[in-house]
Write a protein that holds these residues in place. Structure first.
Motif, PDB file in Angstrom:
ATOM      1  N   ARG A 110     -28.484 -40.746   5.045  1.00  0.00           N
ATOM      2  CA  ARG A 110     -28.418 -40.466   3.608  1.00  0.00           C
ATOM      3  C   ARG A 110     -29.080 -39.149   3.228  1.00  0.00           C
ATOM      4  NH1 ARG A 110     -26.971 -44.582   0.455  1.00  0.00           N
ATOM      5  NH2 ARG A 110     -26.068 -42.812  -0.671  1.00  0.00           N
TER       6      ARG A 110
ATOM      7  N   GLY B 247     -16.159 -45.613  11.727  1.00  0.00           N
ATOM      8  CA  GLY B 247     -15.748 -45.351  10.357  1.00  0.00           C
ATOM      9  C   GLY B 247     -14.255 -45.163  10.185  1.00  0.00           C
TER      10      GLY B 247
ATOM     11  N   LYS C 110     -20.916 -49.002   4.653  1.00  0.00           N
ATOM     12  CA  LYS C 110     -20.665 -48.532   3.293  1.00  0.00           C
ATOM     13  C   LYS C 110     -20.744 -49.655   2.259  1.00  0.00           C
ATOM     14  CE  LYS C 110     -17.719 -44.697   4.811  1.00  0.00           C
ATOM     15  NZ  LYS C 110     -17.696 -45.054   6.249  1.00  0.00           N
TER      16      LYS C 110
ATOM     17  N   GLU D  37     -17.829 -50.158  -5.698  1.00  0.00           N
ATOM     18  CA  GLU D  37     -17.187 -49.148  -4.856  1.00  0.00           C
ATOM     19  C   GLU D  37     -18.185 -48.041  -4.538  1.00  0.00           C
ATOM     20  OE1 GLU D  37     -14.158 -48.825  -3.409  1.00  0.00           O
ATOM     21  OE2 GLU D  37     -13.805 -50.907  -4.007  1.00  0.00           O
ATOM     22  N   PRO D  38     -18.290 -47.617  -3.273  1.00  0.00           N
ATOM     23  CA  PRO D  38     -19.211 -46.524  -2.931  1.00  0.00           C
ATOM     24  C   PRO D  38     -18.745 -45.190  -3.495  1.00  0.00           C
ATOM     25  CG  PRO D  38     -17.918 -47.182  -1.006  1.00  0.00           C
ATOM     26  CD  PRO D  38     -17.608 -48.167  -2.086  1.00  0.00           C
ATOM     27  N   ASP D  39     -19.707 -44.385  -3.936  1.00  0.00           N
ATOM     28  CA  ASP D  39     -19.451 -43.055  -4.481  1.00  0.00           C
ATOM     29  C   ASP D  39     -19.633 -42.028  -3.360  1.00  0.00           C
ATOM     30  OD1 ASP D  39     -19.291 -40.682  -5.850  1.00  0.00           O
ATOM     31  OD2 ASP D  39     -21.125 -40.974  -7.021  1.00  0.00           O
ATOM     32  N   ARG D  40     -18.538 -41.592  -2.757  1.00  0.00           N
ATOM     33  CA  ARG D  40     -18.614 -40.707  -1.597  1.00  0.00           C
ATOM     34  C   ARG D  40     -19.302 -39.380  -1.900  1.00  0.00           C
ATOM     35  NH1 ARG D  40     -15.791 -41.904   2.890  1.00  0.00           N
ATOM     36  NH2 ARG D  40     -14.528 -43.810   2.840  1.00  0.00           N
TER      37      ARG D  40
ATOM     38  N   PHE E  93     -23.026 -39.541  -0.940  1.00  0.00           N
ATOM     39  CA  PHE E  93     -23.436 -40.105   0.351  1.00  0.00           C
ATOM     40  C   PHE E  93     -24.602 -39.329   0.964  1.00  0.00           C
ATOM     41  CE2 PHE E  93     -19.400 -42.487   1.989  1.00  0.00           C
ATOM     42  CZ  PHE E  93     -19.519 -43.374   0.943  1.00  0.00           C
ATOM     43  N   TYR E  94     -24.515 -37.994   0.940  1.00  0.00           N
ATOM     44  CA  TYR E  94     -25.466 -37.167   1.693  1.00  0.00           C
ATOM     45  C   TYR E  94     -26.268 -36.270   0.757  1.00  0.00           C
ATOM     46  CZ  TYR E  94     -22.247 -38.688   5.305  1.00  0.00           C
ATOM     47  OH  TYR E  94     -21.454 -39.454   6.130  1.00  0.00           O
TER      48      TYR E  94
END
Length: 373
Positions: free
Chosen positions: A26, A272, A329, A349-352, A355-356
């Motif tokens: 992360r 992934g 995820k 829902e993941p927020d791409r 992510f980083y």
């Protein structure tokens, strides 16, 4: 018949359920030191049967991405104590993933701007995450590596041992050795990256030597019942290749079977991506892999990963195919994933885009069920 929500022992680690939070990089630990925000993030997810932290470099040489937490600085160990305390106070269990990236790094991250190290001077042709001079984060091409001298290998094994001891000192319940996804240990295992001609290259036995020596050093230091390992037999992650993956990994798990490890964590297919992806001349047989491990005396938990959802995870455990299932995820976006799966509740829902790197947004602000009820 086992249930996804039944407790289970992974060696010396007792899990309250069989949903595992997979490691997720992360990039929110500046200067390689875990912080209060990291503690909140992991505390929120403590209802997992087991948390495996993001990859945690064992040394600066082992670091391949900016702002990931390490275990090689005293202040990092103190930072991790906040994380483990927070998780334990919520009744959770947590292990850290010991990481050396090998060739998947950039000179800006290495001591004195040196080249990354690898079994052989074969570039990864991959990307990593660095911090620009203006403070912004960006992906960059990995730097060309140099081949490790044979005498250097013992020093890296010692770094693993020290990191395992530091992990226990920081309050972790154990460690997961990262031997997957094209990083250093995986590089030694696979013939696309390992072109050595000494006793760490060539035959499958030689290419497996480094991994097994690291496992033995860690198990001797903290106990085999607190030592797990992650493997990815066929993933192409970070441009890693192997022409005979079944033979390689059957040998590896056969050797691990007698070592009394806590768990074997297997990434199925392309990390992934496509669960059916394979390398070599035939599809990889994961049932055979598990069978080889059990026949060799392996009693550790069999943990599977990659693309599982509620239905396939329940079936994997109930059928006996796996002892537990890891989610990445989905745990990132759903801090209370265990409860959501149990209740068959809707998922965030993941927020791409988050992510980083960054801060709380997309990290600790995903709502729990009670917040959206």
């Amino acid at each position: 018949m086992a249930n996804l929500f039944d407790p289970i022992d992974f060696g010396d680690i007792s899990l309250s359920n069989r949903l595992v939070m997979a490691p997720l990089t992360r990039n929110r630990s500046p200067k390689a030191v875990p912080n209060d925000l990291n503690a909140i993030y992991y505390e929120q997810r403590a209802s997992a049967g087991l948390i495996v932290t993001e990859g945690t470099p064992i040394s600066q040489q082992g670091q391949g991405y900016a702002d990931v937490p390490g275990l090689y600085l005293p202040q990092a160990v103190e930072g991790w104590k906040k994380v483990t305390k927070a998780v334990h106070e919520k009744g959770g269990k947590i292990v850290t993933q010991l990481w050396h990236v090998g060739r998947v790094s950039h000179v800006s991250l290495q001591p004195n701007g040196a080249a990354p190290v690898a079994p052989s001077a074969v570039p990864a042709n991959s990307k990593t995450y660095i911090i620009n001079p203006d403070g912004s984060g960006a992906f960059a091409e990995t730097s060309a590596p140099r081949a490790l001298e044979r005498w250097e290998i013992a020093g890296i094994i010692e770094d693993y041992r020290k990191a395992a001891r530091a992990a226990v000192d920081a309050g972790f319940d154990g460690v997961e050795l990262h031997a997957a996804n094209g990083y250093l240990l995986d590089q030694f295992l696979k013939n696309g990256a390992n072109q050595r001609t000494d006793d760490y290259g060539g035959s499958i036995e030689n290419r497996s030597r480094f991994l097994l020596e690291v496992v033995d050093a860690i198990a001797k230091e903290i106990g085999s019942g607190r030592t797990g390992i992650r493997l990815s037999p066929v993933t192409p992650a970070n441009n890693i290749t192997e022409t005979e993956p079944q033979a390689v990994f059957n040998y590896v798990v056969g050797q691990l079977g007698a070592r009394g490890l806590s768990f074997i964590h297997v990434v199925e297919g392309a990390t992934g991506g496509d669960r059916n992806f394979s390398q070599g001349d035939k599809p990889f047989d994961y049932r055979e892999l598990k069978s080889v491990y059990r026949r060799a005396g392996g009693k550790g938990g069999w943990l599977v990963n990659n693309g599982y959802d509620r239905e396939s995870a329940i079936e994997a455990v109930e059928s006996g195919y796996a002892d537990a299932v890891a989610f990445g995820k989905l745990f990132l976006a759903n801090p209370d994933l265990a409860q959501r799966i149990k209740d068959n509740a809707p998922l965030n829902e993941p927020d791409r885009a988050t992510f980083y790197g960054g801060g709380a947004k997309g990290y600790t602000d995903y709502p729990a069920l009670e917040a959206v009820a």
